[in-house]
Write an enzyme that holds these catalytic residues in place. Structure first.
Site, PDB file in Angstrom:
ATOM      1  N   GLY A   1       0.829  -1.233   0.015  1.00  0.00           N
ATOM      2  CA  GLY A   1       0.094   0.130  -0.014  1.00  0.00           C
ATOM      3  C   GLY A   1       0.556   1.233  -0.088  1.00  0.00           C
ATOM      4  O   GLY A   1       1.265   1.606   1.021  1.00  0.00           O
TER       5      GLY A   1
ATOM      6  N   GLU B   1       2.949   1.420 -11.308  1.00  0.00           N
ATOM      7  CA  GLU B   1       4.454   1.471 -10.955  1.00  0.00           C
ATOM      8  C   GLU B   1       5.238   2.570 -11.780  1.00  0.00           C
ATOM      9  O   GLU B   1       6.307   2.571 -12.182  1.00  0.00           O
ATOM     10  CB  GLU B   1       5.032   0.146 -11.758  1.00  0.00           C
ATOM     11  CG  GLU B   1       4.479  -1.319 -10.758  1.00  0.00           C
ATOM     12  CD  GLU B   1       5.343  -1.547  -9.766  1.00  0.00           C
ATOM     13  OE1 GLU B   1       6.431  -1.032  -9.346  1.00  0.00           O
ATOM     14  OE2 GLU B   1       4.927  -2.491  -9.144  1.00  0.00           O
TER      15      GLU B   1
HETATM   16  P1  TGC Z   1      12.881  11.972  -4.917  1.00  0.00           P
HETATM   17  O1  TGC Z   1      13.509  13.155  -4.429  1.00  0.00           O
HETATM   18  O2  TGC Z   1      13.414  11.654  -6.190  1.00  0.00           O
HETATM   19  O3  TGC Z   1      13.730  10.653  -4.160  1.00  0.00           O
HETATM   20  C1  TGC Z   1      13.276  10.444  -2.701  1.00  0.00           C
HETATM   21  C2  TGC Z   1      14.419   9.613  -2.100  1.00  0.00           C
HETATM   22  O4  TGC Z   1      14.319   8.244  -2.948  1.00  0.00           O
HETATM   23  C3  TGC Z   1      15.584   8.052  -3.661  1.00  0.00           C
HETATM   24  N1  TGC Z   1      14.915   7.599  -4.785  1.00  0.00           N
HETATM   25  C4  TGC Z   1      15.058   6.211  -5.168  1.00  0.00           C
HETATM   26  N2  TGC Z   1      15.610   5.020  -4.495  1.00  0.00           N
HETATM   27  C5  TGC Z   1      15.575   3.941  -4.922  1.00  0.00           C
HETATM   28  N3  TGC Z   1      14.989   3.761  -6.027  1.00  0.00           N
HETATM   29  C6  TGC Z   1      14.493   4.591  -6.919  1.00  0.00           C
HETATM   30  N4  TGC Z   1      13.860   4.370  -8.178  1.00  0.00           N
HETATM   31  C7  TGC Z   1      14.746   5.985  -6.416  1.00  0.00           C
HETATM   32  N5  TGC Z   1      14.052   7.110  -6.802  1.00  0.00           N
HETATM   33  C8  TGC Z   1      14.498   8.147  -5.924  1.00  0.00           C
HETATM   34  C9  TGC Z   1      16.058   9.169  -3.924  1.00  0.00           C
HETATM   35  O5  TGC Z   1      17.484   9.370  -3.981  1.00  0.00           O
HETATM   36  C10 TGC Z   1      15.750  10.140  -2.504  1.00  0.00           C
HETATM   37  O6  TGC Z   1      16.894   9.484  -1.583  1.00  0.00           O
HETATM   38  P2  TGC Z   1      17.295  10.264  -0.311  1.00  0.00           P
HETATM   39  O7  TGC Z   1      18.270   9.686   0.400  1.00  0.00           O
HETATM   40  O8  TGC Z   1      17.760  11.692  -0.934  1.00  0.00           O
HETATM   41  O9  TGC Z   1      16.050  10.872   0.590  1.00  0.00           O
HETATM   42  O10 TGC Z   1      11.357  11.879  -4.958  1.00  0.00           O
HETATM   43  P3  TGC Z   1      10.326  12.747  -5.460  1.00  0.00           P
HETATM   44  O11 TGC Z   1       9.397  12.836  -4.527  1.00  0.00           O
HETATM   45  O12 TGC Z   1      11.050  13.745  -6.432  1.00  0.00           O
HETATM   46  O13 TGC Z   1       9.595  11.398  -6.384  1.00  0.00           O
HETATM   47  C11 TGC Z   1      10.188  11.223  -7.537  1.00  0.00           C
HETATM   48  C12 TGC Z   1       9.290  10.110  -8.441  1.00  0.00           C
HETATM   49  C13 TGC Z   1       8.230  11.001  -9.080  1.00  0.00           C
HETATM   50  C14 TGC Z   1      10.064   9.359  -9.238  1.00  0.00           C
HETATM   51  C15 TGC Z   1       8.539   9.132  -7.462  1.00  0.00           C
HETATM   52  O14 TGC Z   1       7.574   9.608  -6.613  1.00  0.00           O
HETATM   53  C16 TGC Z   1       7.713   7.938  -8.179  1.00  0.00           C
HETATM   54  O15 TGC Z   1       8.305   6.863  -8.644  1.00  0.00           O
HETATM   55  N6  TGC Z   1       6.603   8.152  -8.343  1.00  0.00           N
HETATM   56  C17 TGC Z   1       5.636   7.070  -8.987  1.00  0.00           C
HETATM   57  C18 TGC Z   1       5.038   6.285  -7.882  1.00  0.00           C
HETATM   58  C19 TGC Z   1       4.876   4.910  -8.297  1.00  0.00           C
HETATM   59  O16 TGC Z   1       5.647   4.259  -9.162  1.00  0.00           O
HETATM   60  N7  TGC Z   1       3.824   4.266  -7.801  1.00  0.00           N
HETATM   61  C20 TGC Z   1       3.745   2.857  -7.677  1.00  0.00           C
HETATM   62  C21 TGC Z   1       2.902   2.362  -6.481  1.00  0.00           C
HETATM   63  S1  TGC Z   1       3.248   0.619  -6.435  1.00  0.00           S
HETATM   64  C22 TGC Z   1       2.347  -0.027  -7.976  1.00  0.00           C
HETATM   65  O17 TGC Z   1       1.697   0.540  -8.946  1.00  0.00           O
HETATM   66  C23 TGC Z   1       1.920  -1.621  -7.868  1.00  0.00           C
HETATM   67  S2  TGC Z   1       1.314  -2.090  -9.330  1.00  0.00           S
HETATM   68  C24 TGC Z   1       1.764  -3.823  -8.921  1.00  0.00           C
HETATM   69  C25 TGC Z   1       1.192  -4.760  -9.910  1.00  0.00           C
HETATM   70  O18 TGC Z   1      -0.100  -4.933  -9.770  1.00  0.00           O
HETATM   71  O19 TGC Z   1       1.838  -5.396 -10.547  1.00  0.00           O
HETATM   72  P1  FAD Z   2      -2.066  10.470 -10.855  1.00  0.00           P
HETATM   73  O1  FAD Z   2      -0.847  10.561  -9.979  1.00  0.00           O
HETATM   74  O2  FAD Z   2      -3.198  11.390 -10.257  1.00  0.00           O
HETATM   75  O3  FAD Z   2      -1.480  11.041 -12.402  1.00  0.00           O
HETATM   76  C1  FAD Z   2      -2.750  11.182 -13.170  1.00  0.00           C
HETATM   77  C2  FAD Z   2      -2.011  11.775 -14.781  1.00  0.00           C
HETATM   78  O4  FAD Z   2      -1.156  12.849 -14.424  1.00  0.00           O
HETATM   79  C3  FAD Z   2      -0.956  10.615 -15.365  1.00  0.00           C
HETATM   80  O5  FAD Z   2      -1.119  10.767 -16.622  1.00  0.00           O
HETATM   81  C4  FAD Z   2       0.371  11.039 -14.849  1.00  0.00           C
HETATM   82  O6  FAD Z   2       1.278  10.701 -15.900  1.00  0.00           O
HETATM   83  C5  FAD Z   2       0.074  12.569 -15.006  1.00  0.00           C
HETATM   84  N1  FAD Z   2       1.230  13.407 -14.157  1.00  0.00           N
HETATM   85  C6  FAD Z   2       1.761  13.074 -12.793  1.00  0.00           C
HETATM   86  N2  FAD Z   2       2.660  13.672 -12.438  1.00  0.00           N
HETATM   87  C7  FAD Z   2       3.026  14.785 -13.536  1.00  0.00           C
HETATM   88  C8  FAD Z   2       3.763  15.831 -13.743  1.00  0.00           C
HETATM   89  N3  FAD Z   2       4.394  15.889 -12.930  1.00  0.00           N
HETATM   90  N4  FAD Z   2       3.893  16.509 -14.946  1.00  0.00           N
HETATM   91  C9  FAD Z   2       2.981  15.783 -15.882  1.00  0.00           C
HETATM   92  N5  FAD Z   2       2.151  15.137 -15.834  1.00  0.00           N
HETATM   93  C10 FAD Z   2       2.005  14.553 -14.456  1.00  0.00           C
HETATM   94  N6  FAD Z   2      -0.409   1.224  -6.215  1.00  0.00           N
HETATM   95  C11 FAD Z   2       0.072   0.579  -5.065  1.00  0.00           C
HETATM   96  O7  FAD Z   2       0.567   1.567  -4.143  1.00  0.00           O
HETATM   97  N7  FAD Z   2       0.200  -0.652  -4.836  1.00  0.00           N
HETATM   98  C12 FAD Z   2      -0.297  -1.482  -5.727  1.00  0.00           C
HETATM   99  O8  FAD Z   2      -0.478  -2.722  -5.669  1.00  0.00           O
HETATM  100  C13 FAD Z   2      -1.185  -1.035  -6.944  1.00  0.00           C
HETATM  101  N8  FAD Z   2      -1.939  -1.930  -7.829  1.00  0.00           N
HETATM  102  C14 FAD Z   2      -2.380  -1.040  -8.744  1.00  0.00           C
HETATM  103  C15 FAD Z   2      -3.192  -1.792  -9.839  1.00  0.00           C
HETATM  104  C16 FAD Z   2      -3.727  -1.231 -10.817  1.00  0.00           C
HETATM  105  C17 FAD Z   2      -4.702  -2.020 -11.595  1.00  0.00           C
HETATM  106  C18 FAD Z   2      -3.846   0.196 -11.011  1.00  0.00           C
HETATM  107  C19 FAD Z   2      -4.496   0.733 -12.103  1.00  0.00           C
HETATM  108  C20 FAD Z   2      -3.133   0.972 -10.135  1.00  0.00           C
HETATM  109  C21 FAD Z   2      -2.224   0.291  -9.407  1.00  0.00           C
HETATM  110  N9  FAD Z   2      -1.549   1.062  -8.366  1.00  0.00           N
HETATM  111  C22 FAD Z   2      -1.162   0.381  -7.012  1.00  0.00           C
HETATM  112  C23 FAD Z   2      -1.643   2.392  -8.318  1.00  0.00           C
HETATM  113  C24 FAD Z   2      -0.654   3.150  -9.421  1.00  0.00           C
HETATM  114  O9  FAD Z   2       0.686   3.014  -8.962  1.00  0.00           O
HETATM  115  C25 FAD Z   2      -0.997   4.468  -9.628  1.00  0.00           C
HETATM  116  O10 FAD Z   2      -2.364   4.441 -10.479  1.00  0.00           O
HETATM  117  C26 FAD Z   2      -0.095   5.219 -10.537  1.00  0.00           C
HETATM  118  O11 FAD Z   2       1.090   5.269  -9.856  1.00  0.00           O
HETATM  119  C27 FAD Z   2      -0.610   6.541 -10.840  1.00  0.00           C
HETATM  120  O12 FAD Z   2      -1.183   7.342  -9.911  1.00  0.00           O
HETATM  121  P2  FAD Z   2      -2.760   7.880 -10.018  1.00  0.00           P
HETATM  122  O13 FAD Z   2      -3.670   6.894 -10.587  1.00  0.00           O
HETATM  123  O14 FAD Z   2      -3.037   8.389  -8.743  1.00  0.00           O
HETATM  124  O15 FAD Z   2      -2.562   8.958 -11.303  1.00  0.00           O
END
Ligand code: TGC
Ligand code: FAD
Length: 384
Positions: free
Chosen positions: A131, A364
């Protein structure tokens, strides 16, 4: 030449990697493909596959000890590729269990936490969820509202998580929450008072996967449930590196399934007196698919080799996640189009893959998040 492996990646794999690929391919052919369309239509996850996946060592496959497989990163990639050739929902289950739940316990947990949870998770007896995302915006997890406050020896958690794969069926949730010191991870067991989940119904995508919301109302967990080794956003982001890496391989499997079916279809579909496959336009489109699949395979294999020697960088993962998801979605949509009306039928796989990939390209880290990660790497300027 193998049309879905034009550059003979398989020929470069070790015997062990080939064995892993073959055993998962068999599971997908015999157990996933015959029933997956029904699960997709009925919006159900094929839970009966969990013990079978566990028996093949697919949960926590790269982790050492605690009943885990200790395989290399390329083997994990091949597992994801074969599973997603079946359906993205099955690969999602394994990604979440392995990369997002078992990995943080293994990397950041205490010995007691590892002993308690990892063997059961490897055996598929304990299902985990991760989460991080919250309803107000998943791309910016640093802005999370869920918080944990110290109360004596315990922590009290409040907040909500959204879009969480496996949440409604999970026995254990890894919940990321803000504390006075920074973001921390907590192991929350189902049954803990104040912890509830709700399934997100009526999805058009990933219908063979269970997705839900998590609600935390004054959930009390002991200090022993905190992941001591993770402090700050880099904790959950380190888990995402593992899962995103697997996704770069997984989506190749979805694209391969679409191309394979299309090659068959275009040979037998006769229009204007010749098979569709004998037209230049179709051959160019098939060639384009093969080209883009091949490039994605080379990216993922090199990424895996880097990961195996400890040199994989987050920006490299972002490049492959962006490229490969966008490639697979393009291939699936184009395959749907080349099937004509049949392309919207459940008899053919591209539409299911295309619908699933709409989630995979979003979760992701969206395409924009990964593009901006690379932009930041190139310029040194954060433009999020
Ligand atoms: P930022 O200042 O870049 O980073 C904060 C701290 O984290 C370090 N860091 C990393 N460390 C490890 N791996 C990475 N990829 C890292 N990227 C950054 C960084 O060095 C820093 O460390 P420190 O020591 O200085 O504190 O943070 P930011 O707030 O500017 O955010 C960067 C950004 C936008 C790239 C990040 O927030 C991001 O990746 N956002 C996307 C969130 C996301 O991918 N959520 C996924 C949720 S889980 C999911 O979707 C599961 S789906 C599963 C499934 O069903 O398969
Ligand atoms: P938002 O963050 O609101 O983004 C909306 C739009 O804004 C997107 O097009 C994005 O690219 C764009 N955007 C964002 N930032 C910027 C910027 N700076 N400039 C320009 N455009 C921008 N999350 C978990 O934690 N665990 C899970 O297991 C997990 N499983 C998932 C399973 C499914 C089926 C789905 C659909 C999602 C899941 N997620 C999970 C959540 C997923 O990681 C988020 O949906 C994803 O990270 C995007 O967040 P959001 O949906 O809130 O979109």
């Amino acid at each position: 030449m193998d049309p879905v492996d034009l550059y003979d990646l398989r020929g470069t794999l070790s015997d062990e990697e080939r064995m892993v690929q073959d055993s998962v391919a068999r599971l997908v052919d015999e157990r996933v493909l015959p029933d997956i369309q029904r699960h997709f239509e009925e919006h159900t996850f094929p839970r009966e596959l969990v013990p079978e996946m566990a028996a093949l060592g697919l949960f926590g496959s790269t982790l050492e000890g605690y009943g885990c497989g200790g395989m290399n990163a390329v083997s994990y990639g091949l597992i994801c590729q074969e599973l997603e050739r079946g359906d993205s929902g099955i690969r999602s289950f394994v990604s979440v269990q392995s990369s997002l739940c078992m990995f943080p316990i293994h990397a950041f947990g205490t010995e007691e936490q590892k002993q308690r949870w990892l063997p059961g998770m490897a055996a598929g007896e304990v299902i985990g969820c991760f989460g991080l995302t919250e309803p107000h915006g998943g791309s910016d997890p640093a802005n999370m509202k869920t918080h944990a406050k110290r109360r004596g020896d315990d922590w009290v958690l409040n907040g909500a998580k959204m879009w969480i794969t496996n949440a409604p069926i999970a026995d254990l949730a890894i919940v990321w929450a803000r504390t006075e010191d920074g973001i921390r991870g907590f192991l929350v067991e189902r049954g803990t008072p104040g912890f509830t989940t709700r399934e997100i119904e009526r999805k058009f995508s990933l219908r063979a996967s269970v997705t839900g919301a998590i609600f935390l109302e004054d959930v009390v967990v002991p200090q022993a449930s905190m992941l001591r080794g993770a402090l700050g956003l880099k904790g959950p982001l380190a888990c995402l590196n593992q899962a995103r890496y697997g996704i770069t391989w997984g989506v190749i499997g979805a694209a391969q399934a679409c191309l394979a079916q299309l090659l068959d279809y275009t040979q037998t579909r006769v229009l204007f007196g010749r098979p569709l496959a004998a037209t230049q336009a179709i051959q160019i489109r098939l060639a384009e698919m093969a080209r883009s699949i091949t490039m994605a395979q080379l990216l993922s294999l090199q990424l895996g080799r880097l990961k195996d020697v400890g040199r994989m960088q987050p920006a490299q993962v972002s490049l492959a996640k962006w490229n490969n998801c966008s490639m697979a979605l393009r291939v699936a949509r184009d395959a749907r189009d080349m099937l004509g009306g049949s392309g919207i039928s459940a008899e053919y796989v591209p539409i299911r893959h295309a619908l699933n990939l709409e989630s995979v390209i979003t979760y992701e880290g969206t395409e924009t998040v990964h593009q901006l990660t690379i932009g930041r790497e190139l310029t040194g300027i954060s433009a999020f």
